[in-house]
Motif scaffolding. Structure first.
Motif, PDB file in Angstrom:
ATOM      1  N   ARG A  98       0.811  -1.219   0.000  1.00 53.64           N
ATOM      2  CA  ARG A  98       0.000   0.000   0.000  1.00 53.64           C
ATOM      3  C   ARG A  98       0.841   1.265   0.000  1.00 53.64           C
ATOM      4  NH1 ARG A  98      -3.707  -3.398   3.899  1.00 53.64           N
ATOM      5  NH2 ARG A  98      -5.076  -4.271   2.311  1.00 53.64           N
ATOM      6  N   LEU A 101      -0.089   3.921  -2.803  1.00 44.77           N
ATOM      7  CA  LEU A 101      -1.337   4.674  -2.619  1.00 44.77           C
ATOM      8  C   LEU A 101      -1.200   5.659  -1.457  1.00 44.77           C
ATOM      9  CD1 LEU A 101      -3.670   3.982  -0.218  1.00 44.77           C
ATOM     10  CD2 LEU A 101      -3.652   1.791  -1.377  1.00 44.77           C
ATOM     11  N   ILE A 102      -0.392   5.302  -0.446  1.00 49.88           N
ATOM     12  CA  ILE A 102      -0.158   6.232   0.662  1.00 49.88           C
ATOM     13  C   ILE A 102       0.577   7.471   0.151  1.00 49.88           C
ATOM     14  CG2 ILE A 102       1.068   6.574   2.843  1.00 49.88           C
ATOM     15  CD1 ILE A 102       0.563   3.585   3.433  1.00 49.88           C
ATOM     16  N   GLU A 104       0.599   8.594  -2.881  1.00 50.32           N
ATOM     17  CA  GLU A 104      -0.324   9.327  -3.750  1.00 50.32           C
ATOM     18  C   GLU A 104      -1.270  10.209  -2.952  1.00 50.32           C
ATOM     19  OE1 GLU A 104      -4.065   8.279  -6.692  1.00 50.32           O
ATOM     20  OE2 GLU A 104      -2.424   6.820  -6.516  1.00 50.32           O
ATOM     21  N   GLU A 105      -1.833   9.670  -1.860  1.00 49.46           N
ATOM     22  CA  GLU A 105      -2.812  10.443  -1.090  1.00 49.46           C
ATOM     23  C   GLU A 105      -2.151  11.538  -0.258  1.00 49.46           C
ATOM     24  OE1 GLU A 105      -5.742  10.575  -1.640  1.00 49.46           O
ATOM     25  OE2 GLU A 105      -6.353   8.689  -2.547  1.00 49.46           O
ATOM     26  N   THR A 129      -5.895  10.662   5.215  1.00 55.64           N
ATOM     27  CA  THR A 129      -5.795   9.342   5.850  1.00 55.64           C
ATOM     28  C   THR A 129      -7.069   8.535   5.657  1.00 55.64           C
ATOM     29  OG1 THR A 129      -6.430  10.331   7.990  1.00 55.64           O
ATOM     30  CG2 THR A 129      -4.074  10.021   7.566  1.00 55.64           C
ATOM     31  N   ARG A 131      -8.907   8.604   2.983  1.00 63.13           N
ATOM     32  CA  ARG A 131      -8.824   8.065   1.629  1.00 63.13           C
ATOM     33  C   ARG A 131      -7.897   6.854   1.579  1.00 63.13           C
ATOM     34  NH1 ARG A 131      -9.102  13.703   0.140  1.00 63.13           N
ATOM     35  NH2 ARG A 131      -6.817  13.816   0.121  1.00 63.13           N
ATOM     36  N   VAL A 132      -6.796   6.923   2.330  1.00 59.79           N
ATOM     37  CA  VAL A 132      -5.895   5.766   2.403  1.00 59.79           C
ATOM     38  C   VAL A 132      -6.630   4.563   2.974  1.00 59.79           C
ATOM     39  CG1 VAL A 132      -3.847   4.815   3.544  1.00 59.79           C
ATOM     40  CG2 VAL A 132      -3.775   7.122   2.581  1.00 59.79           C
ATOM     41  N   ARG A 135      -9.442   3.182   0.537  1.00 59.16           N
ATOM     42  CA  ARG A 135      -8.846   2.471  -0.596  1.00 59.16           C
ATOM     43  C   ARG A 135      -8.206   1.163  -0.146  1.00 59.16           C
ATOM     44  NH1 ARG A 135      -5.230   6.610  -3.978  1.00 59.16           N
ATOM     45  NH2 ARG A 135      -4.944   4.709  -5.237  1.00 59.16           N
ATOM     46  N   SER A 136      -7.598   1.147   1.039  1.00 59.69           N
ATOM     47  CA  SER A 136      -6.996  -0.085   1.550  1.00 59.69           C
ATOM     48  C   SER A 136      -8.064  -1.117   1.896  1.00 59.69           C
ATOM     49  CB  SER A 136      -6.159   0.214   2.801  1.00 59.69           C
ATOM     50  OG  SER A 136      -5.094   1.094   2.510  1.00 59.69           O
ATOM     51  N   TYR A 246      -8.368   5.806  10.371  1.00 59.02           N
ATOM     52  CA  TYR A 246      -8.171   7.209   9.993  1.00 59.02           C
ATOM     53  C   TYR A 246      -8.450   8.181  11.118  1.00 59.02           C
ATOM     54  CZ  TYR A 246     -12.873   9.299   9.051  1.00 59.02           C
ATOM     55  OH  TYR A 246     -14.114   9.857   9.144  1.00 59.02           O
ATOM     56  N   GLU A 386       2.018   5.091   7.074  1.00 55.63           N
ATOM     57  CA  GLU A 386       1.432   6.374   6.676  1.00 55.63           C
ATOM     58  C   GLU A 386       2.194   7.545   7.303  1.00 55.63           C
ATOM     59  OE1 GLU A 386      -2.997   6.712   6.580  1.00 55.63           O
ATOM     60  OE2 GLU A 386      -2.894   4.696   7.451  1.00 55.63           O
TER      61      GLU A 386
END
Length: 444
Positions: A98, A101-102, A104-105, A129, A131-132, A135-136, A246, A386
């Motif tokens: 992941r 994607l982390i 990216e966000e 966070t 969004r992370v 998506r995860s 989050y 993150e």
């Protein structure tokens, strides 16, 4: 004084100052409450005698968000079964996968931190966070719905952040508790719709390496039959993972911004280490492991501002601790916040000093932001990843000044900056010849 009662950090500090590491606060509520503070207390509760302490009864305040079958609300065989089924979704390979994607966000959030803007860093990082986490949990198909899901669930998370003194658990539509219950039901409808869709199409946990697919594919052999998680169990796990994933991580992310903004010399050292190691490019997993100051910044932030300042268990039987006999049936409270600030353990505990982590923690169970033992927070590796990525990207991309240096933390399930974290963004850190902002008015 009424306002201070709702300031949990203030209550903990005053209780410890007056009574020390063992404090029996008596029968002021329906159950006896005993505070135990320090590494030895943490070790007893989390590792040495975990079977003597119940989680479910102690975490009743979280049931409205997490649900009765979530890991944090269950004990004994049921907890072990559910954790065995959920654990593979948080293996090292899945977590490390992941990273992109982390990045990216986090970049998506920091793209909005343009020079001259005044922003609430806590709010922005909270959006990043969540969004992370979405998506995860749900995969890329749900990426566009991350903000929607966060908004749906927000009334529930806001309610569990209240202290016990500010809660009225009456299910009426116009009361905060009633709004929290209805928000949870709307969240469950989203999860159940997605469960039905995936089951209809067929679940392939390898092709769809998100957490929900892993939960749907998980089975446990009982009496010769494979027993999966029920839909209700999956809803509870997903909701609790969103809450923990989050709500608490975003608070820690905001505290990193605060800590680095208040300690410009640490930020300069971090920038130098990141620049010398990877320049401006995004970090790999190996990069993160090769930059000890990144890990030190994250750990030091979690030490001073742990996501949960206090946690509780209900004791089953009497037990002895530090010369006292604690009766069974007591609500035992231990505090990462107090333990992490004990001068006899840490030395200059209020100083933000990431280099203190070069040789690890001073003694076992002196650092417990994610709990410990076999019930350590199941998502701790994702949260840590993150925060490490955020520290790196802040060092590479942003300069800022704290507009409220003396911010305090608030909340019981989530220790967040009270009133947000307002900052003023300076020149981009990537511009050649960029000078640091004037930090002279900042305080530790």
């Amino acid at each position: 004084m009424a306002a201070k009662v709702n300031d949990l950090a203030w209550v903990l500090d005053r209780t410890y100052e007056r009574f020390g590491p063992v404090a029996d606060v008596g029968y002021s509520v329906s159950i006896r409450v005993v505070y135990l503070v320090g590494p030895s207390a943490n070790r007893r509760i989390l590792a040495d005698e975990p079977e003597n302490f119940l989680w479910g009864e102690a975490f009743e305040l979280l049931e409205v968000s997490n649900g009765p079958t979530s890991l944090v609300m269950t004990d004994g065989d049921e907890h072990r079964r559910r954790r065995r089924l959920v654990q593979p979704a948080f293996g090292v390979k899945r977590t490390d996968a992941r990273l992109d994607l982390i990045v990216e966000e986090m970049d998506r959030a920091l793209d909005q931190w343009t020079p001259g803007r005044s922003i609430d860093a806590y709010r922005d990082l909270r959006h990043a966070t969540r969004r992370v986490v979405v998506r995860s949990l749900f995969g890329e198909e749900f990426a566009a719905r991350a903000d929607e899901i966060g908004d749906v669930f927000e009334p529930t998370l806001a309610y569990v952040a209240r202290t016990p003194f500010s809660r009225i658990d009456i299910d009426l539509p116009f009361l905060p508790y009633g709004k929290a219950v209805r928000a949870r039901k709307r969240m469950d409808a989203i999860i159940l719709d997605e469960i039905a869709r995936r089951r209809a199409e067929g679940v392939d946990a390898d092709a769809s390496p998100d957490t929900l697919s892993a939960l749907l594919a998980a089975t446990d052999e009982v009496d010769g039959e494979d027993t999966p998680l029920s839909d209700a169990e999956i809803c509870d796990q997903v909701r609790s993972l969103i809450a923990a994933g989050y709500d608490t991580t975003s608070s820690a992310a905001a505290w990193i911004v605060h800590a680095l903004g208040a300690n410009p010399q640490v930020l300069r050292s971090l920038r130098e280490q990141v620049r010398d190691t990877i320049g401006d490019r995004a970090p790999t997993i190996d990069d993160l492991r090769s930059m000890p100051l990144v890990d030190g910044v994250v750990r030091e932030t979690l030490r001073l501002w742990p996501p949960g300042v206090v946690s509780g268990r209900v004791s089953i039987d009497d037990f002895d601790h530090d010369g006292y006999t604690i009766p069974g049936g007591s609500l035992i409270m231990y505090s990462p916040y107090l333990t992490h600030r004990l001068p006899e353990v840490w030395g200059d505990p209020l100083v933000f000093r990431p280099e203190r982590w070069e040789h690890g923690e001073p003694e076992p169970y002196s650092f417990v932001p994610f709990g410990g033992g076999y019930r350590k927070c199941i998502g701790f590796a994702l949260a840590t990843l993150e925060l490490q990525v955020l520290a790196v990207r802040l060092a590479q991309r942003v300069t800022w000044e704290l507009e409220k240096p003396d911010v305090r933390g608030a909340g019981i399930a989530n220790f967040a900056p009270k009133g947000g974290l307002p900052i003023r963004v300076g020149p981009t850190a990537r511009e050649p010849g960029t000078k640091p902002m004037d930090q002279t008015r900042l305080t530790r």
